[in-house]
Scaffold this active site. Structure first.
Site, PDB file in Angstrom:
ATOM      1  N   ASN A 157       0.794  -1.226   0.000  1.00 39.12           N
ATOM      2  CA  ASN A 157       0.000   0.000   0.000  1.00 39.12           C
ATOM      3  C   ASN A 157       0.830   1.283   0.000  1.00 39.12           C
ATOM      4  O   ASN A 157       0.297   2.359   0.219  1.00 39.12           O
ATOM      5  CB  ASN A 157      -0.951   0.010   1.197  1.00 39.12           C
ATOM      6  CG  ASN A 157      -1.838  -1.220   1.223  1.00 39.12           C
ATOM      7  OD1 ASN A 157      -1.650  -2.095   2.052  1.00 39.12           O
ATOM      8  ND2 ASN A 157      -2.777  -1.315   0.300  1.00 39.12           N
ATOM      9  N   MET A 203       1.083   6.751  -0.026  1.00 42.32           N
ATOM     10  CA  MET A 203       0.387   5.719   0.737  1.00 42.32           C
ATOM     11  C   MET A 203      -1.060   5.649   0.297  1.00 42.32           C
ATOM     12  O   MET A 203      -1.734   6.662   0.183  1.00 42.32           O
ATOM     13  CB  MET A 203       0.457   6.071   2.213  1.00 42.32           C
ATOM     14  CG  MET A 203      -0.243   5.096   3.099  1.00 42.32           C
ATOM     15  SD  MET A 203       0.029   5.598   4.789  1.00 42.32           S
ATOM     16  CE  MET A 203       0.053   4.027   5.555  1.00 42.32           C
ATOM     17  N   CYS A 204      -1.514   4.442   0.033  1.00 44.49           N
ATOM     18  CA  CYS A 204      -2.898   4.234  -0.358  1.00 44.49           C
ATOM     19  C   CYS A 204      -3.686   3.892   0.898  1.00 44.49           C
ATOM     20  O   CYS A 204      -3.548   2.814   1.460  1.00 44.49           O
ATOM     21  CB  CYS A 204      -2.978   3.105  -1.383  1.00 44.49           C
ATOM     22  SG  CYS A 204      -4.626   2.919  -2.032  1.00 44.49           S
ATOM     23  N   LEU A 205      -4.476   4.842   1.352  1.00 44.51           N
ATOM     24  CA  LEU A 205      -5.275   4.665   2.564  1.00 44.51           C
ATOM     25  C   LEU A 205      -6.695   5.067   2.193  1.00 44.51           C
ATOM     26  O   LEU A 205      -6.939   6.228   1.863  1.00 44.51           O
ATOM     27  CB  LEU A 205      -4.704   5.563   3.669  1.00 44.51           C
ATOM     28  CG  LEU A 205      -5.021   5.267   5.109  1.00 44.51           C
ATOM     29  CD1 LEU A 205      -4.613   3.852   5.494  1.00 44.51           C
ATOM     30  CD2 LEU A 205      -4.310   6.253   6.018  1.00 44.51           C
TER      31      LEU A 205
END
Length: 154
Positions: A81, A90-92
């Protein structure tokens, strides 16, 4: 620091630092710009990131809380991620424009980032190759993550 947004950010900075969050340290940068937070996340003990200290930069847009903050890893990390380039994006899910809620607190964002180190979300990956290793060969994933942690997260 102007207006209501600045007051809210100051309040949230206080919530993130007094008392400090477990496993998360927050400071402002050299110029004390309240919109730029330096964050250090400790690799969770039960994860392959244990023992590592990961530097992140959290940037709050001037439209905060109506626009989500951006959070980037400054420390390289082997994680599905987090992008493997110089940006460390960051993939949140909660930070995506369509999922962001102005009521979300920065403390919640930081805790979610820490949680992602314990529990990657391979189905929402930015690094699909790493996500495949995570899904199909957890031992190899853990080995790589530990090696990167030793190499970069000091």
């Amino acid at each position: 620091m102007a207006g209501a947004g600045g007051k809210r950010i100051a309040k949230e900075l206080n919530e993130a630092t007094n008392p400090p969050l477990p496993g998360i340290q927050v400071t402002l940068g050299e110029d004390s710009d309240i919109h730029h937070w330096n964050v250090i996340i400790e690799g969770p003990p039960e994860s392959p990131y244990a023992g590592g200290l990961f530097k992140l930069l959290l940037v709050l847009p001037t439209e905060y809380p109506f626009k989500p903050p951006k959070i980037n890893f400054k420390t390289k990390i082997y994680h599905p991620n987090v992008s493997n380039d110089e940006h460390g994006s960051m993939c949140l899910g909660m930070l995506k424009g369509d999922q962001w809620k102005p009521s979300t607190k920065i403390v919640g964002v930081l805790e979610a980032a820490l949680q992602l180190l314990s529990e990657p979300v391979p189905d929402d990956a930015v690094e699909t190759g790493i996500a495949e290793v995570y899904k199909n060969n957890r031992n190899e994933f853990n080995k790589q993550a530990k090696e990167w942690t030793k190499r970069y997260a000091k």
